[in-house]
Scaffold this active site. Structure first.
Site, PDB file in Angstrom:
ATOM      1  N   ASP A  62      83.555 -10.000 -31.441  1.00  0.00           N
ATOM      2  CA  ASP A  62      83.162  -8.641 -31.814  1.00  0.00           C
ATOM      3  C   ASP A  62      82.516  -8.624 -33.204  1.00  0.00           C
ATOM      4  O   ASP A  62      83.057  -9.174 -34.155  1.00  0.00           O
ATOM      5  CB  ASP A  62      84.428  -7.775 -31.798  1.00  0.00           C
ATOM      6  CG  ASP A  62      84.195  -6.321 -32.166  1.00  0.00           C
ATOM      7  OD1 ASP A  62      83.031  -5.872 -32.178  1.00  0.00           O
ATOM      8  OD2 ASP A  62      85.199  -5.624 -32.409  1.00  0.00           O
ATOM      9  N   HIS A 114      87.673  -2.130 -35.089  1.00  0.00           N
ATOM     10  CA  HIS A 114      86.957  -3.409 -35.064  1.00  0.00           C
ATOM     11  C   HIS A 114      87.290  -4.249 -36.294  1.00  0.00           C
ATOM     12  O   HIS A 114      87.387  -3.737 -37.408  1.00  0.00           O
ATOM     13  CB  HIS A 114      85.452  -3.154 -35.004  1.00  0.00           C
ATOM     14  CG  HIS A 114      85.048  -2.302 -33.841  1.00  0.00           C
ATOM     15  ND1 HIS A 114      84.786  -2.828 -32.593  1.00  0.00           N
ATOM     16  CD2 HIS A 114      84.885  -0.965 -33.724  1.00  0.00           C
ATOM     17  CE1 HIS A 114      84.457  -1.848 -31.765  1.00  0.00           C
ATOM     18  NE2 HIS A 114      84.520  -0.709 -32.422  1.00  0.00           N
TER      19      HIS A 114
END
Length: 453
Positions: free
Chosen positions: A201, A374
């Site tokens: 990610d 994130h």
């Protein structure tokens, strides 16, 4: 003439084909192909930009998979956010409804959304972090990471050319809300198996430091609840289960009745509560039309609309189109989410309207009322340290995010020649020794306008 089947098998290469999620936020979908076997990770949508009037959302182009439907052994969904599940009702039937796998919460959200698509019958096979799935030449395992929704699966894909690890959306949170900490021991164990490639990610690769824990957000929200003299209105994403739990807990702590409004948010609360992810005391929740029955300092509302969506609850309240709620002078309105790129102007206009109606507006740039889901720079370094991959493929993010994540990998000792910054439709091929680009496949945006594709 004798055939050497071993040599024939050796001609196959693992092909990694992103059909979305690179060079953009959302629309995540990646195809893994080896010989006649295909597995897919995620099948998401992307929300339209401001210059796309009339478009509800955008989904991946699957032209490459036409004629290969029987080769698709399974689809794995990392978590229940729409940028990872949103294309399922449109694409799964076109692909012949291959086996679909996800965690219990992800399965619940997918099945609930399917009620809007009765013509598309989809079954989700529930897996957890201890599950093992064998599909043709692929063997699949899972590991637990944190995000801002529970039930997130990191994926370990065993292929004939080596192990590929896909993080999904992740961060490391040592004191999460409505979830357990990421299983660092399990991730480290995976890292001892000579991992061929890590797909990681990249969304927060520009943000230094470690991710803010949800428990830190709770402290800030607690202070707001202590000081607020009027109603508290919290707008966030409908699937942000951890934030919903925080507001439920604080409402109970300070004696406020809480209304949940927004079709998707109410559905997600119902599913998460049934599965045990949300803890709610009897009598805490009320309906929006019951807010008027309590003093302003004894009521709160949690709703959709933090991105300024035209039909979402907060926008209807501001525009005086909501049946039961209008903005009052002294209301505290909390935007408990970051702004999705492309929505900046819309969200700012919404805030201006709230200021005009004399509300107190609180957002993440003023204080920590939102923790991103994130991993930031130090989280990304930690994942690299634990997995120890030979090759590194940054995923999930605009191109600048992919470059930043690639630079992090370089700083951690990954050779530049082993870092692959790809794009939608570009084929990555590997024989387990080298990894390089191997042409392109049809890709691009497919628009959904509510009536058709």
């Amino acid at each position: 003439m004798r055939f050497n089947f071993k040599n024939m098998l050796q001609k196959n290469k693992l092909r990694i084909i992103p059909l979305g999620g690179l060079g953009e936020i959302g629309r995540n979908m990646t195809v893994f192909e080896y010989g006649q076997d295909i597995v897919i990770i995620d099948m998401g949508l992307q929300f339209p930009e401001e210059d796309m009037p009339g478009i509800d959302y955008i989904i991946p182009n699957i032209d490459y998979l036409k004629g290969k439907e029987k080769n698709i052994k399974g689809v794995f969904i990392t978590h229940g956010h729409y940028d990872h599940i949103g294309a399922i009702p449109h694409l799964m039937p076109k692909l012949g409804n291959p086996p679909l796998y996800g965690s219990a919460l992800t399965a619940g959200i997918i099945q609930k959304r399917q009620e809007d698509y009765p013509q598309s019958r989809i079954k989700v096979n529930v897996v957890d972090y201890d599950s093992r799935v064998n599909l043709g030449t692929f063997k699949v395992e899972f590991f637990h990471v944190n995000h801002n929704i529970p039930g997130v699966l990191g994926i370990v894909l065993h292929t004939p050319e080596g192990i590929v690890v896909h993080t999904g959306d992740f961060k490391f949170d040592h004191s999460p809300v409505a979830d357990k900490p990421a299983d660092i021991g399990r991730i480290a164990q995976i890292g001892t198996k000579n991992v061929l490639a890590l797909m990681s990610d990249s969304t927060a690769a520009e943000v230094p430091g470690y991710s803010v824990s949800e428990s830190e957000i709770q402290k800030v929200l607690d202070d707001i609840f202590v000081k607020a003299e009027g109603r508290i209105i919290v707008a966030t994403f409908s699937s942000l289960i951890s934030r919903i739990q925080q507001i439920i807990t604080l409402s109970e702590k300070y004696g406020r009745k809480l209304a949940i409004d927004g079709f998707s948010m109410r559905n997600n609360v119902e599913i998460a509560h049934q599965l045990g992810y949300l803890k709610i005391k009897k009598g805490t929740l009320i309906k929006a039309d019951q807010m008027k029955n309590s003093p302003d300092n004894k009521v709160a509302l949690m709703c959709t609309g933090a991105q300024g969506e035209e039909k979402a609850v907060l926008m209807r309240i501001v525009n005086k189109e909501h049946k039961f709620v209008n903005i009052k002078k002294g209301d505290s309105v909390i935007f408990s989410s970051s702004v999705v790129p492309g929505n900046e102007r819309t969200v700012q206009n919404l805030k201006d309207q709230l200021y005009r109606q004399e509300a107190h507006v609180i957002h993440y740039k003023m204080m920590d009322v939102h923790a991103g889901g994130h991993g930031q720079v130090e989280d990304l370094k930690m994942m690299l340290n634990l997995i120890k991959p030979k090759f590194f493929i940054p995923v999930h993010g605009e191109y600048k995010h992919l470059v930043k994540n690639a630079n992090i990998a370089k700083s951690m000792g990954i050779p530049p020649k082993n870092i692959i910054i790809s794009d939608i439709g570009k084929v990555i091929e590997t024989d387990g020794v080298e990894m390089r680009f191997g042409g392109t496949v049809p890709a691009g945006r497919v628009m959904v306008d509510g009536l058709g594709v």
